[in-house]
Scaffold this motif. Structure first.
Motif, mmCIF file in Angstrom:
data_model
loop_
_atom_site.group_PDB
_atom_site.id
_atom_site.type_symbol
_atom_site.label_atom_id
_atom_site.label_comp_id
_atom_site.label_asym_id
_atom_site.label_seq_id
_atom_site.Cartn_x
_atom_site.Cartn_y
_atom_site.Cartn_z
ATOM 1 N N THR A 21 0.847 -1.197 0.000
ATOM 2 C CA THR A 21 0.000 0.000 0.000
ATOM 3 C C THR A 21 0.880 1.243 0.000
ATOM 4 O O THR A 21 1.715 1.424 0.894
ATOM 5 N N LEU A 23 1.798 4.763 0.829
ATOM 6 C CA LEU A 23 1.394 5.781 1.801
ATOM 7 C C LEU A 23 1.715 7.150 1.185
ATOM 8 O O LEU A 23 2.659 7.825 1.591
ATOM 9 N N GLN A 30 -0.883 10.962 9.242
ATOM 10 C CA GLN A 30 -1.736 10.370 8.204
ATOM 11 C C GLN A 30 -1.209 9.001 7.784
ATOM 12 O O GLN A 30 -1.985 8.077 7.525
ATOM 13 N N LEU A 34 -3.285 5.541 8.163
ATOM 14 C CA LEU A 34 -3.612 4.660 7.024
ATOM 15 C C LEU A 34 -3.046 3.255 7.253
ATOM 16 O O LEU A 34 -3.733 2.256 7.014
ATOM 17 N N GLN A 37 -5.247 1.424 9.528
ATOM 18 C CA GLN A 37 -6.534 1.048 8.912
ATOM 19 C C GLN A 37 -6.440 -0.220 8.060
ATOM 20 O O GLN A 37 -7.456 -0.819 7.731
ATOM 21 N N SER A 232 -6.137 3.573 -0.360
ATOM 22 C CA SER A 232 -6.125 4.718 0.566
ATOM 23 C C SER A 232 -7.415 5.516 0.512
ATOM 24 O O SER A 232 -7.801 6.144 1.494
ATOM 25 N N GLN A 233 -8.100 5.506 -0.641
ATOM 26 C CA GLN A 233 -9.330 6.296 -0.733
ATOM 27 C C GLN A 233 -10.590 5.449 -0.608
ATOM 28 O O GLN A 233 -11.706 5.944 -0.812
ATOM 29 N N PRO A 237 -10.276 0.550 3.829
ATOM 30 C CA PRO A 237 -9.004 0.168 3.206
ATOM 31 C C PRO A 237 -8.656 -1.308 3.399
ATOM 32 O O PRO A 237 -8.128 -1.943 2.466
#
Ligand code: C5P
Length: 249
Positions: A21, A23, A30, A34, A37, A232-233, A237
């Motif tokens: 993922t 970042l 942040q 993430l 999550q 991420s969006q 997630p």
């Protein structure tokens, strides 16, 4: 760990651990949010130039402390001594991957590979795999001819740089799924290949021009996928990552 064993170790990880993922966020809070999550199924995370410039090595330490494998994507391109020293620092941080430009040349790639083979590692850590970037996929043929006028076409440059990096001891290469068959033709099945530009069928492509589904990338020979916005969006997630891993299998 020698190259063969490291590649085998990484290739044998389950699919959810072979989704990296990205970042792509501007600060540590942040990034950690993430990473949290992603839940227990989220293994690898990519720290690139933006996040590293903002948050420095501390964000890497924090991610490693949270049991995340860090793909430290700083694309080193410097003299051999500097590249080797930077690679050693990546190993000391506990990063699992670090990246460099193959165009840094034979001596620099060899120096980085040797530095990683001998690096001191945190307790229990596996040494970082060294990944090479051949030609940035954002460059058009026209831009390439501005920075490096030569008779080589783009495909030849990719193949030549991939072979050089592999011969000098790198563990893998980064390339788009579209270029993968071509790259495998040059270096064979052994090197790890990490592929960005991934989207589930029918999903928004954002600013990526050529996208591939997770399944298609794996079928083309990708070992790890780098995924940013689709994870991420997403509202969830961890669920988005699980769906991508399922598609890979
Ligand atoms: O959000 P998205 O999935 O498009 O993000 C992909 C990630 O992979 C970003 O961090 C981007 O910088 C990176 N990347 C890429 N294409 C390349 C190399 C890296 O999209 N050729």
């Amino acid at each position: 760990m020698n190259r063969e064993n490291l590649i085998k170790h990484l290739r044998d990880l389950p699919a959810n651990r072979r989704v990296i993922t990205a970042l792509d966020v501007p600060g540590q809070d942040q990034a950690l949010d993430l990473a949290d999550q992603l839940g227990a199924g989220g293994g690898f995370v990519k720290v690139g130039l933006e996040l590293f410039s903002a948050a420095g090595p501390e964000v890497v330490r924090q991610l490693v402390a949270r049991d995340r494998n860090v793909f430290l994507d700083l694309k080193y391109h410097d003299i051999p001594n500097t590249v080797a020293s930077a690679a050693r620092q990546a190993a000391a941080l506990g990063a699992s991957f670090c990246t460099m430009h193959a165009a840094a040349g034979r001596s620099a790639i060899t120096a980085a590979a040797e530095a990683l083979a001998q690096a001191e590692l945190p307790d229990g850590a596996v040494r970082p795999a060294l990944l090479a970037i051949t030609v940035l996929t954002s460059l058009s043929e026209e831009e390439i001819s501005e920075v490096r006028p030569s008779s080589d076409n783009l495909d030849d440059s990719v193949q030549r740089l991939a072979r050089l990096a592999w011969d000098c001891g790198c563990d893998g290469l980064v390339c788009s799924a579209a270029d993968l068959p071509h790259l495998r033709q040059a270096v064979g099945p052994e090197p790890l290949v990490i592929t960005p530009g991934i989207r589930m069928a029918g999903a928004a492509t954002d600013d990526q021009h050529r996208v591939t589904t997770p399944r298609m990338a794996v079928d083309a020979g990708a070992d790890f996928l780098v995924v940013g916005r689709p994870i991420s969006q997403a509202n969830d997630p961890a669920a988005a990552l699980a769906a991508i891993a399922k598609d890979m299998e």
